[in-house]
Structure formats: structure tokens, C-alpha cells
Design a protein around this motif. Structure first.
Motif, PDB file in Angstrom:
ATOM      1  N   ASN A 209       0.800  -1.318  -0.090  1.00  0.00           N
ATOM      2  CA  ASN A 209       0.095  -0.028   0.143  1.00  0.00           C
ATOM      3  C   ASN A 209       0.767   1.290  -0.105  1.00  0.00           C
ATOM      4  O   ASN A 209       1.407   1.652   0.961  1.00  0.00           O
ATOM      5  N   MET A 210       1.164   1.741  -1.232  1.00  0.00           N
ATOM      6  CA  MET A 210       2.061   3.000  -1.315  1.00  0.00           C
ATOM      7  C   MET A 210       1.648   4.383  -0.443  1.00  0.00           C
ATOM      8  O   MET A 210       2.505   4.927  -0.479  1.00  0.00           O
ATOM      9  N   SER A 211       0.427   4.214  -0.118  1.00  0.00           N
ATOM     10  CA  SER A 211       0.025   5.404   0.650  1.00  0.00           C
ATOM     11  C   SER A 211       0.733   5.514   1.877  1.00  0.00           C
ATOM     12  O   SER A 211       0.709   6.736   2.469  1.00  0.00           O
ATOM     13  N   ASN A 212       1.234   4.465   2.267  1.00  0.00           N
ATOM     14  CA  ASN A 212       1.849   4.337   3.617  1.00  0.00           C
ATOM     15  C   ASN A 212       3.268   4.782   3.575  1.00  0.00           C
ATOM     16  O   ASN A 212       4.115   4.399   4.695  1.00  0.00           O
ATOM     17  N   MET A 213       3.968   5.047   2.330  1.00  0.00           N
ATOM     18  CA  MET A 213       5.294   5.025   2.130  1.00  0.00           C
ATOM     19  C   MET A 213       6.019   5.699   3.189  1.00  0.00           C
ATOM     20  O   MET A 213       7.167   5.436   3.761  1.00  0.00           O
ATOM     21  N   ARG A 214       5.588   7.125   3.354  1.00  0.00           N
ATOM     22  CA  ARG A 214       6.202   8.127   4.660  1.00  0.00           C
ATOM     23  C   ARG A 214       6.143   7.350   5.953  1.00  0.00           C
ATOM     24  O   ARG A 214       7.197   7.872   6.823  1.00  0.00           O
ATOM     25  N   HIS A 215       5.526   6.220   6.182  1.00  0.00           N
ATOM     26  CA  HIS A 215       5.385   5.750   7.504  1.00  0.00           C
ATOM     27  C   HIS A 215       6.566   4.522   7.678  1.00  0.00           C
ATOM     28  O   HIS A 215       6.991   4.111   8.583  1.00  0.00           O
ATOM     29  N   TRP A 216       7.125   3.985   6.435  1.00  0.00           N
ATOM     30  CA  TRP A 216       7.926   2.703   6.401  1.00  0.00           C
ATOM     31  C   TRP A 216       9.355   3.063   7.104  1.00  0.00           C
ATOM     32  O   TRP A 216       9.781   4.242   6.993  1.00  0.00           O
ATOM     33  N   ASP A 217       9.855   2.039   7.604  1.00  0.00           N
ATOM     34  CA  ASP A 217      11.279   2.260   8.026  1.00  0.00           C
ATOM     35  C   ASP A 217      12.202   1.935   6.650  1.00  0.00           C
ATOM     36  O   ASP A 217      11.765   1.569   5.531  1.00  0.00           O
ATOM     37  N   ALA A 218      13.370   2.360   6.923  1.00  0.00           N
ATOM     38  CA  ALA A 218      14.436   2.422   5.982  1.00  0.00           C
ATOM     39  C   ALA A 218      14.472   1.396   4.869  1.00  0.00           C
ATOM     40  O   ALA A 218      14.625   1.450   3.701  1.00  0.00           O
ATOM     41  N   PRO A 219      14.615  -0.056   5.441  1.00  0.00           N
ATOM     42  CA  PRO A 219      14.886  -1.084   4.496  1.00  0.00           C
ATOM     43  C   PRO A 219      13.809  -1.083   3.686  1.00  0.00           C
ATOM     44  O   PRO A 219      13.848  -1.617   2.242  1.00  0.00           O
ATOM     45  N   VAL A 220      12.620  -0.964   4.219  1.00  0.00           N
ATOM     46  CA  VAL A 220      11.540  -1.056   3.092  1.00  0.00           C
ATOM     47  C   VAL A 220      11.323  -0.017   2.080  1.00  0.00           C
ATOM     48  O   VAL A 220      11.189  -0.057   0.849  1.00  0.00           O
ATOM     49  N   ARG A 221      11.362   1.054   2.614  1.00  0.00           N
ATOM     50  CA  ARG A 221      11.684   2.310   2.057  1.00  0.00           C
ATOM     51  C   ARG A 221      12.969   1.967   0.953  1.00  0.00           C
ATOM     52  O   ARG A 221      12.585   2.417  -0.683  1.00  0.00           O
ATOM     53  N   ARG A 222      14.044   1.618   1.237  1.00  0.00           N
ATOM     54  CA  ARG A 222      14.922   1.164   0.057  1.00  0.00           C
ATOM     55  C   ARG A 222      14.720   0.304  -0.869  1.00  0.00           C
ATOM     56  O   ARG A 222      15.042   0.760  -2.032  1.00  0.00           O
ATOM     57  N   TYR A 223      14.070  -0.787  -0.437  1.00  0.00           N
ATOM     58  CA  TYR A 223      13.451  -1.781  -1.601  1.00  0.00           C
ATOM     59  C   TYR A 223      12.563  -1.149  -2.577  1.00  0.00           C
ATOM     60  O   TYR A 223      12.864  -1.429  -3.706  1.00  0.00           O
ATOM     61  N   ILE A 224      11.627  -0.636  -2.009  1.00  0.00           N
ATOM     62  CA  ILE A 224      10.574   0.150  -2.774  1.00  0.00           C
ATOM     63  C   ILE A 224      11.258   1.122  -3.842  1.00  0.00           C
ATOM     64  O   ILE A 224      11.032   1.264  -5.111  1.00  0.00           O
ATOM     65  N   ASP A 225      12.081   1.954  -3.228  1.00  0.00           N
ATOM     66  CA  ASP A 225      12.630   3.037  -4.131  1.00  0.00           C
ATOM     67  C   ASP A 225      13.569   2.355  -5.190  1.00  0.00           C
ATOM     68  O   ASP A 225      13.477   2.771  -6.441  1.00  0.00           O
ATOM     69  N   GLU A 226      14.245   1.282  -4.847  1.00  0.00           N
ATOM     70  CA  GLU A 226      14.942   0.575  -6.040  1.00  0.00           C
ATOM     71  C   GLU A 226      14.160  -0.080  -7.145  1.00  0.00           C
ATOM     72  O   GLU A 226      14.226   0.067  -8.302  1.00  0.00           O
ATOM     73  N   CYS A 227      12.695  -0.617  -6.593  1.00  0.00           N
ATOM     74  CA  CYS A 227      11.931  -1.177  -7.572  1.00  0.00           C
ATOM     75  C   CYS A 227      11.549   0.012  -8.518  1.00  0.00           C
ATOM     76  O   CYS A 227      11.495  -0.119  -9.882  1.00  0.00           O
ATOM     77  N   LEU A 228      11.254   1.101  -7.856  1.00  0.00           N
ATOM     78  CA  LEU A 228      10.638   2.394  -8.723  1.00  0.00           C
ATOM     79  C   LEU A 228      11.611   2.855  -9.555  1.00  0.00           C
ATOM     80  O   LEU A 228      11.317   3.577 -10.445  1.00  0.00           O
ATOM     81  N   ALA A 229      13.076   2.637  -9.248  1.00  0.00           N
ATOM     82  CA  ALA A 229      13.901   3.268 -10.081  1.00  0.00           C
ATOM     83  C   ALA A 229      14.093   2.510 -11.413  1.00  0.00           C
ATOM     84  O   ALA A 229      14.613   2.985 -12.492  1.00  0.00           O
ATOM     85  N   GLY A 230      13.536   1.454 -11.401  1.00  0.00           N
ATOM     86  CA  GLY A 230      13.443   0.744 -12.663  1.00  0.00           C
ATOM     87  C   GLY A 230      14.700   0.174 -13.403  1.00  0.00           C
ATOM     88  O   GLY A 230      15.871   0.026 -12.559  1.00  0.00           O
ATOM     89  N   GLU A 231      14.806   0.112 -14.735  1.00  0.00           N
ATOM     90  CA  GLU A 231      15.910  -0.574 -15.311  1.00  0.00           C
ATOM     91  C   GLU A 231      17.252   0.627 -15.338  1.00  0.00           C
ATOM     92  O   GLU A 231      18.161  -0.211 -15.372  1.00  0.00           O
TER      93      GLU A 231
END
Ligand code: P6P
Length: 339
Positions: A209-231
Motif C-alpha cells: 500500500n504505497m500510501s503508507n510510504m512515509r511511515h515505512w522504516d528504511a529497509p522497506v523504503r530502500r527496497y521500494i525505491d530501488e523497484c521504482l528506479a526501474g531498469e
């Protein structure tokens, strides 16, 4: 091509040919399947039946109950209390355990369930489902206590769900892989349509649930940011996102085509490890995913190894394609973060 055998024949063969399940467990699972068929009928009524909308009550979680939450809960209790297979039941919709009434024979199993998961989707006609988990009652003492339910997920003897979607599909493991049964409404029975389900170890699809992004801890934020960065980012590939807000539907998609599902701890309620419940959501789903070759952790340890301390305790959930779950878990390890 999977031989289209009935749910009953599959269970008999698991009992007789594979010695995986004793007769009492087979009979219990057949009762659960019949209860799911009845729930499917109520769910499919929609506005044609008096089943939509909310009841005027809240459950133990403090959530407003939908009429179908109550119907599903009562259906599972009424179907299972008289059969002699169970000692007690536990449900997301009930604060305490439900002891089998004395007028019925007591059995050796404990049944736990989320009778209708994803019920916020009921009124908008999106897939929902019933999740169930079966444990053996500990021996050595008379009667049944809530503490008898507090066993790690690794102690489950059966786990599954029934998804009420375009098809009504029952998904089950008894420790010998994952099998899927589609409800044939013409004959009114579940028919084996897939078995030996395997989740690809890699994926390009994440569910959170991306609407919670600002509440996540760093490891989850890092993982999703890397997914969003794409190829062009560190992952070197583009990702897709799905979030149905119905765990049964998101997990079913992952069993069918891979992916990673995450409902992590977030700082909105720092004392709660997560939103999802360990005993009747994370444990059954975690076992199914592992039986299909995937992984399920709370960010730090295997879900099935978590020792429960409360019946309705919550847990962070990261499950699905093995290599992705291990990546997120490694980020938690690097950060030494809490689960
Ligand atoms: P959110 C449904 O209420 C549920 O328990 C799970 O089925 C689902 O994955 C999650 O909550 C959705 O939570 O915060 O996105 O609505």
C-alpha cells in the motif's frame, strides 16, 4: 494436464496413498470446504440478498463488521462444531476461543480462521476470501485453553484459503505442496485444477500500500525505491505494482505468477509489529507460500518460526518470490531494524 479429481478424492489419496493426513483431518477439511461453498453462495448474492453493507457491531479488532463477516463466521462455526473433529475454534471475528459445545464430541484439532478477509472490498465487488489454519490440540491436559492455540506456524497440519472471485477457488496445503480446486457450480463440488504450484524465485511485481510510504522504516523504503528506479536503477529492471487490499487476492496472484507482498511495520503505530494477524492470516499464507517454493518473513525471521504470545497478535509480512523476500530481509539485517 492435472487429472480433474474431486476434493474428496484428493484428500482420500493424501490420506490413503501418501499417509499425509489422518481420517479426522480429512473429514475436517471436507467440512471447511462445504462451509466455503455456503459462504460463496452468500457472497455471490450481493445486493440480491440482505448481505451487503455493515452490521451495527465491531469485532475484537475494533473494526466495523460487515454483514458478510458475521455470516461467514457463523457459517464456519455451525458447519464445524458438531463433527467431532475439533476441540475449539478461533476467529478474527471473535475475542476468545470458541469451545465445541458439550453436546457434541470433542476432537483433536484446533481450527483458526479469518472468515472473510478483505471485507472492505465486499461492497465494491472485488475478490475476498476465507483463510483457515489447522493445528493439533496439545496433549497431556483436559479441556482446551487459548494457550493451546499459541503454536508457531511450523506446527500447522493444514492451511488454505477460498477466494471468492471470478472463480471460487480453494487452495490447500497439508505439507505436500499446494493444490488448487475450482468450484464446479453445476455439480456443486470443488475439482482439482492445479497442483504442485511453484512460485518463480524472481519477479518484477510488488504489492504494497504505497500510501503508507512515509511511515515505512528504511529497509522497506530502500527496497521500494530501488523497484521504482526501474531498469536505470540498481535493480536493472522495471517493476509493476499491484495492491488489491485483499490479502487472499494478492497472495493468490503471487501463487499463480510470482511477486512479493508486503505489509510491513510502520511508524503510525510503533508498538504494533504490523497490521496483519499472525495466527489466521500470516501463518496459513506463509506456509502455502513456502510449500510453493517461496519465502515468508516478518522482515527479520521466518513467519512460521514466530512464537505467538497472543491469539490476535499482529505481524509484519513480507512474502512471495524467494529472491525478493530474501533481498528485503537482508536490507533489514543490514539496518538492524525491528520487525
Ligand atoms: P489496507 C484486509 O482488511 C487486510 O486485512 C488484508 O486482506 C489486506 O492485505 C490489508 O488488510 C489491506 O490493508 O491498509 O491497504 O487497507
Amino acid at each position: 494436464m492435472t487429472e480433474r479429481i474431486s476434493f474428496t478424492r484428493y484428500l482420500v489419496e493424501q490420506q490413503r496413498d501418501h499417509g499425509r493426513i489422518p481420517p479426522q483431518l480429512r473429514l475436517l477439511l471436507e467440512v471447511v470446504a462445504r462451509a466455503c461453498k455456503r459462504i460463496a453462495l452468500a457472497v455471490n448474492k450481493g445486493d440480491l440478498g440482505d448481505v451487503m453493507g455493515t452490521a451495527s457491531t465491531e469485532n475484537v479488532q475494533g473494526e466495523v463488521q460487515k454483514k458478510l463477516d458475521i455470516i461467514a463466521n457463523e457459517t464456519l462455526i455451525e458447519a464445524n462444531e458438531w463433527g467431532g473433529h475439533l476441540a475449539a475454534m478461533a476467529s478474527e471475528e471473535m475475542e476468545g476461543i470458541y469451545l465445541v459445545p458439550n453436546r457434541y464430541p470433542q476432537g483433536e484439532y484446533l481450527l483458526l480462521f479469518d472468515p472473510l478477509d478483505g471485507s472492505s472490498n465486499i461492497d465494491v465487488n472485488v475478490s475476498i476470501g476465507t483463510i483457515f489454519s489447522v493445528l493439533k490440540k496439545p496433549e497431556g491436559h483436559p479441556g482446551v485453553h487459548e494457550s493451546d492455540f499459541l503454536q508457531p506456524g511450523s506446527a500447522q497440519v493444514a492451511a488454505g484459503y477460498c477466494i471468492y472471485g471470478p472463480q471460487t477457488t480453494l487452495v490447500l496445503t497439508v505439507g505436500d505442496g499446494v493444490a488448487m480446486f475450482t468450484l464446479d457450480r453445476e455439480q456443486g463440488s470443488f475439482v482439482l485444477t492445479r497442483e504442485n504450484i511453484r512460485i518463480p524465485e524472481d519477479t518484477k511485481e510488488f504489492a504494497i500500500n504505497m500510501s503508507n510510504m512515509r511511515h515505512w522504516d528504511a529497509p522497506v523504503r530502500r527496497y521500494i525505491d530501488e523497484c521504482l528506479a526501474g531498469e536505470t536503477g540498481p535493480r536493472g529492471k522495471n517493476f509493476n505494482m499491484r495492491w488489491i487490499a485483499s490479502m487472499v487476492a494478492d497472495v493468490h496472484r503471487i501463487l499463480m505468477r510470482g511477486g512479493i507482498f508486503m505489509y510491513p511495520w510502520d511508524k503510525r503505530e510503533p508498538n504494533k509489529p504490523g497490521k496483519l494477524r499472525l495466527m489466521y492470516e500470516a501463518n496459513p499464507m506463509g506456509w502455502l507460500v513456502e510449500q510453493a517454493g517461496g519465502s515468508a518473513t516478518n522482515g527479520c525471521e521466518r513467519i512460521l518460526d514466530v512464537q505467538p504470545t497472543q491469539l490476535h497478535q499482529r505481524v509484519s509480512v513480507i512474502l512471495g518470490s524467494k529472491n525478493e523476500v530474501e533481498r528485503v530481509t537482508s536490507y533489514h539485517g543490514e539496518a538492524g531494524s525491528n520487525a
